[in-house]
Design an enzyme around this catalytic site. Structure first.
Site, PDB file in Angstrom:
ATOM      1  N   SER A 110       5.942  -1.917  -2.181  1.00  0.00           N
ATOM      2  CA  SER A 110       5.889  -2.873  -3.308  1.00  0.00           C
ATOM      3  C   SER A 110       4.868  -2.412  -4.355  1.00  0.00           C
ATOM      4  CB  SER A 110       5.610  -4.301  -2.824  1.00  0.00           C
ATOM      5  OG  SER A 110       4.634  -4.368  -1.811  1.00  0.00           O
ATOM      6  N   GLY A 153       0.837  -1.199   0.000  1.00  0.00           N
ATOM      7  CA  GLY A 153       0.000   0.000   0.000  1.00  0.00           C
ATOM      8  C   GLY A 153       0.867   1.242   0.000  1.00  0.00           C
ATOM      9  N   LEU A 154       0.215   2.370  -0.146  1.00  0.00           N
ATOM     10  CA  LEU A 154       0.914   3.658  -0.195  1.00  0.00           C
ATOM     11  C   LEU A 154       1.679   3.936   1.100  1.00  0.00           C
ATOM     12  CD1 LEU A 154      -1.946   5.880  -1.689  1.00  0.00           C
ATOM     13  CD2 LEU A 154       0.173   5.206  -2.875  1.00  0.00           C
ATOM     14  N   SER A 155       2.622   4.826   1.013  1.00  0.00           N
ATOM     15  CA  SER A 155       3.293   5.318   2.214  1.00  0.00           C
ATOM     16  C   SER A 155       2.245   5.985   3.116  1.00  0.00           C
ATOM     17  CB  SER A 155       4.371   6.332   1.804  1.00  0.00           C
ATOM     18  OG  SER A 155       4.980   6.879   2.936  1.00  0.00           O
ATOM     19  N   GLY A 156       2.241   5.632   4.370  1.00  0.00           N
ATOM     20  CA  GLY A 156       1.266   6.209   5.298  1.00  0.00           C
ATOM     21  C   GLY A 156      -0.063   5.475   5.333  1.00  0.00           C
ATOM     22  N   ALA A 157      -0.187   4.418   4.522  1.00  0.00           N
ATOM     23  CA  ALA A 157      -1.463   3.671   4.505  1.00  0.00           C
ATOM     24  C   ALA A 157      -1.672   2.924   5.823  1.00  0.00           C
ATOM     25  CB  ALA A 157      -1.498   2.705   3.329  1.00  0.00           C
ATOM     26  N   GLY A 158      -0.565   2.508   6.440  1.00  0.00           N
ATOM     27  CA  GLY A 158      -0.676   1.792   7.712  1.00  0.00           C
ATOM     28  C   GLY A 158      -0.035   0.405   7.708  1.00  0.00           C
ATOM     29  N   LYS A 159       0.775   0.111   6.709  1.00  0.00           N
ATOM     30  CA  LYS A 159       1.406  -1.214   6.620  1.00  0.00           C
ATOM     31  C   LYS A 159       2.222  -1.543   7.865  1.00  0.00           C
ATOM     32  CE  LYS A 159       3.792   0.034   3.028  1.00  0.00           C
ATOM     33  NZ  LYS A 159       3.378   1.449   2.936  1.00  0.00           N
ATOM     34  N   SER A 160       3.089  -0.610   8.261  1.00  0.00           N
ATOM     35  CA  SER A 160       3.947  -0.867   9.432  1.00  0.00           C
ATOM     36  C   SER A 160       3.109  -0.970  10.699  1.00  0.00           C
ATOM     37  CB  SER A 160       4.980   0.254   9.599  1.00  0.00           C
ATOM     38  OG  SER A 160       5.821   0.316   8.490  1.00  0.00           O
TER      39      SER A 160
HETATM   40  N1  LIG Z   1      10.648   7.997  -3.365  1.00  0.00           N
HETATM   41  C1  LIG Z   1      10.077   7.296  -2.386  1.00  0.00           C
HETATM   42  N2  LIG Z   1       8.925   6.627  -2.610  1.00  0.00           N
HETATM   43  C2  LIG Z   1       8.360   5.928  -1.612  1.00  0.00           C
HETATM   44  N3  LIG Z   1       8.862   5.823  -0.355  1.00  0.00           N
HETATM   45  C3  LIG Z   1      10.016   6.478  -0.082  1.00  0.00           C
HETATM   46  C4  LIG Z   1      10.664   7.249  -1.080  1.00  0.00           C
HETATM   47  N4  LIG Z   1      11.775   7.776  -0.525  1.00  0.00           N
HETATM   48  C5  LIG Z   1      11.829   7.379   0.749  1.00  0.00           C
HETATM   49  N5  LIG Z   1      10.781   6.585   1.035  1.00  0.00           N
HETATM   50  C6  LIG Z   1      10.612   5.919   2.334  1.00  0.00           C
HETATM   51  O1  LIG Z   1      10.916   4.533   2.079  1.00  0.00           O
HETATM   52  C7  LIG Z   1       9.863   3.705   2.478  1.00  0.00           C
HETATM   53  C8  LIG Z   1       9.458   2.737   1.366  1.00  0.00           C
HETATM   54  O2  LIG Z   1      10.377   1.709   1.262  1.00  0.00           O
HETATM   55  P1  LIG Z   1       9.947   0.336   0.604  1.00  0.00           P
HETATM   56  O3  LIG Z   1      11.159  -0.539   0.669  1.00  0.00           O
HETATM   57  O4  LIG Z   1       8.719  -0.154   1.260  1.00  0.00           O
HETATM   58  O5  LIG Z   1       9.633   0.769  -0.903  1.00  0.00           O
HETATM   59  S1  LIG Z   1       9.427  -0.155  -2.167  1.00  0.00           S
HETATM   60  O6  LIG Z   1       8.600  -1.293  -1.771  1.00  0.00           O
HETATM   61  O7  LIG Z   1      10.730  -0.580  -2.653  1.00  0.00           O
HETATM   62  O8  LIG Z   1       8.748   0.700  -3.162  1.00  0.00           O
HETATM   63  C9  LIG Z   1       8.683   4.578   2.780  1.00  0.00           C
HETATM   64  O9  LIG Z   1       8.173   4.024   3.979  1.00  0.00           O
HETATM   65  P2  LIG Z   1       6.613   3.868   4.308  1.00  0.00           P
HETATM   66  O10 LIG Z   1       6.156   5.267   4.479  1.00  0.00           O
HETATM   67  O11 LIG Z   1       6.616   3.087   5.589  1.00  0.00           O
HETATM   68  O12 LIG Z   1       5.927   3.144   3.206  1.00  0.00           O
HETATM   69  C10 LIG Z   1       9.253   5.962   2.947  1.00  0.00           C
HETATM   70  O13 LIG Z   1       9.466   6.206   4.315  1.00  0.00           O
HETATM   71  N1  LIG Z   2      -6.845   2.184  10.679  1.00  0.00           N
HETATM   72  C1  LIG Z   2      -5.541   2.479  10.694  1.00  0.00           C
HETATM   73  N2  LIG Z   2      -4.653   1.526  10.404  1.00  0.00           N
HETATM   74  C2  LIG Z   2      -3.325   1.817  10.392  1.00  0.00           C
HETATM   75  N3  LIG Z   2      -2.790   3.033  10.673  1.00  0.00           N
HETATM   76  C3  LIG Z   2      -3.653   4.018  10.971  1.00  0.00           C
HETATM   77  C4  LIG Z   2      -5.056   3.782  10.986  1.00  0.00           C
HETATM   78  N4  LIG Z   2      -5.667   4.949  11.318  1.00  0.00           N
HETATM   79  C5  LIG Z   2      -4.683   5.859  11.476  1.00  0.00           C
HETATM   80  N5  LIG Z   2      -3.458   5.318  11.298  1.00  0.00           N
HETATM   81  C6  LIG Z   2      -2.175   6.042  11.388  1.00  0.00           C
HETATM   82  O1  LIG Z   2      -1.639   6.149  10.067  1.00  0.00           O
HETATM   83  C7  LIG Z   2      -0.205   6.112  10.110  1.00  0.00           C
HETATM   84  C8  LIG Z   2       0.281   4.979   9.222  1.00  0.00           C
HETATM   85  O2  LIG Z   2       1.683   5.030   9.181  1.00  0.00           O
HETATM   86  P1  LIG Z   2       2.562   3.760   8.845  1.00  0.00           P
HETATM   87  O3  LIG Z   2       2.099   2.570   9.598  1.00  0.00           O
HETATM   88  O4  LIG Z   2       3.990   4.181   8.999  1.00  0.00           O
HETATM   89  O5  LIG Z   2       2.210   3.546   7.302  1.00  0.00           O
HETATM   90  P2  LIG Z   2       3.066   2.776   6.183  1.00  0.00           P
HETATM   91  O6  LIG Z   2       3.890   1.742   6.872  1.00  0.00           O
HETATM   92  O7  LIG Z   2       2.050   2.195   5.254  1.00  0.00           O
HETATM   93  O8  LIG Z   2       3.897   3.835   5.527  1.00  0.00           O
HETATM   94  C9  LIG Z   2       0.185   5.937  11.544  1.00  0.00           C
HETATM   95  O9  LIG Z   2       0.478   7.208  12.103  1.00  0.00           O
HETATM   96  C10 LIG Z   2      -1.099   5.356  12.198  1.00  0.00           C
HETATM   97  O10 LIG Z   2      -1.210   5.678  13.559  1.00  0.00           O
END
Ligand SMILES: Nc1ncnc2c1ncn2[C@@H]1O[C@H](COP(=O)(O)OS(=O)(=O)O)[C@@H](OP(=O)(O)O)[C@H]1O
Ligand SMILES: Nc1ncnc2c1ncn2[C@@H]1O[C@H](COP(=O)(O)OP(=O)(O)O)[C@@H](O)[C@H]1O
EC number: 2.7.1.25
Length: 201
Positions: free
Chosen positions: A108, A34-41
């Site tokens: 991914s 999923g997108l960055s910030g979607a909540g995967k971690s």
């Molecule tokens: N250009 C760009 N695009 C997306 N994300 C970026 C980028 N640069 C740095 N980051 C940070 O790296 C995290 C994503 O790493 P991933 O290994 O999950 O990416 S990927 O699956 O290879 O696309 C991602 O973490 P998450 O926010 O947890 O998804 C970001 O914190």
């Molecule tokens: N239903 C939910 N599930 C997961 N995260 C949520 C939800 N609602 C709000 N959040 C917040 O959204 C953010 C997701 O961040 P993160 O887990 O780092 O996303 P990702 O790993 O996809 O980049 C966190 O700050 C989390 O507290």
């Protein structure tokens, strides 16, 4: 494709089924995308915690963490993302071979890369979990301030802004983190694993 020649597979006496039996679980790779910030971690951390507290054997691989070590030579070009996912897929497979319930949290973004990981796994071993969340919501969360930087042009090729994200077509599970609470999303994943026989309550 492997570069080396003259390499022969060497089997262990302990087989995967025995490792699973010893742990009282069916191993699998729960692949959060999923997108960055979607909540995967966040979701994968809570799912792992829940499974571990129930006595199961787990491990978690996370994009940000793996990029500090194993994949610290990779960036965010399509080629580097593909290699990132390929390596993580292989590591996750080894962990699953070891009998673990393995959780991965990587953007991914490319369907082909995710499908290649699925292909190296046994049937039912790869569980694709799409953490669906509107870009606007991800951007408003912006837990690391990266969307703001991407909008300001300080990060190029940021997923969802100026780089693609290809939604899964047939994931095993979709959790909507912009419509359901964290607890509900976690419960959905844990329920899926229980209902599909990965462990017994
Ligand atoms: N250009 C760009 N695009 C997306 N994300 C970026 C980028 N640069 C740095 N980051 C940070 O790296 C995290 C994503 O790493 P991933 O290994 O999950 O990416 S990927 O699956 O290879 O696309 C991602 O973490 P998450 O926010 O947890 O998804 C970001 O914190
Ligand atoms: N239903 C939910 N599930 C997961 N995260 C949520 C939800 N609602 C709000 N959040 C917040 O959204 C953010 C997701 O961040 P993160 O887990 O780092 O996303 P990702 O790993 O996809 O980049 C966190 O700050 C989390 O507290």
């Amino acid at each position: 494709m492997t570069k080396s020649e003259n390499i022969v597979w060497h089997d262990s006496k302990v087989v995967k089924e025995e490792r699973q039996k010893q742990k009282g679980q069916k191993s699998a790779v729960v692949w959060f995308t999923g997108l960055s910030g979607a909540g995967k971690s966040t979701i994968s951390v809570e799912v792992e915690n829940e499974l571990y507290r129930q006595g199961l054997h787990t491990f978690r691989l996370d994009g940000d963490n793996v990029r500090h070590g194993l994949n610290n030579n990779l960036g965010f070009s399509a080629e580097d993302r593909a290699e990132n996912i390929r390596r993580v897929g292989e590591v996750a497979k080894l962990m699953s071979d070891a009998g673990l319930l393995t959780l991965t949290a990587f953007i991914s973004p490319y369907r082909e890369d995710r499908d290649k990981v699925r292909e190296i796994m046994d049937d039912d071993e790869f569980i694709e979990v799409y953490v669906a969340c509107d870009l606007e919501v991800c951007e408003s969360r912006d837990p690391k301030g990266l969307y703001q930087k991407a909008r300001a042009g300080e990060i190029k090729g940021f997923t969802g802004i100026d780089d693609p994200y290809e939604e899964p077509k047939n994931p095993e599970l979709v959790v909507h983190s912009d419509q359901n609470s964290l607890e509900e999303c976690v419960q959905q994943v844990v329920d899926y694993l229980r209902q599909n026989g990965y462990f017994e309550a």
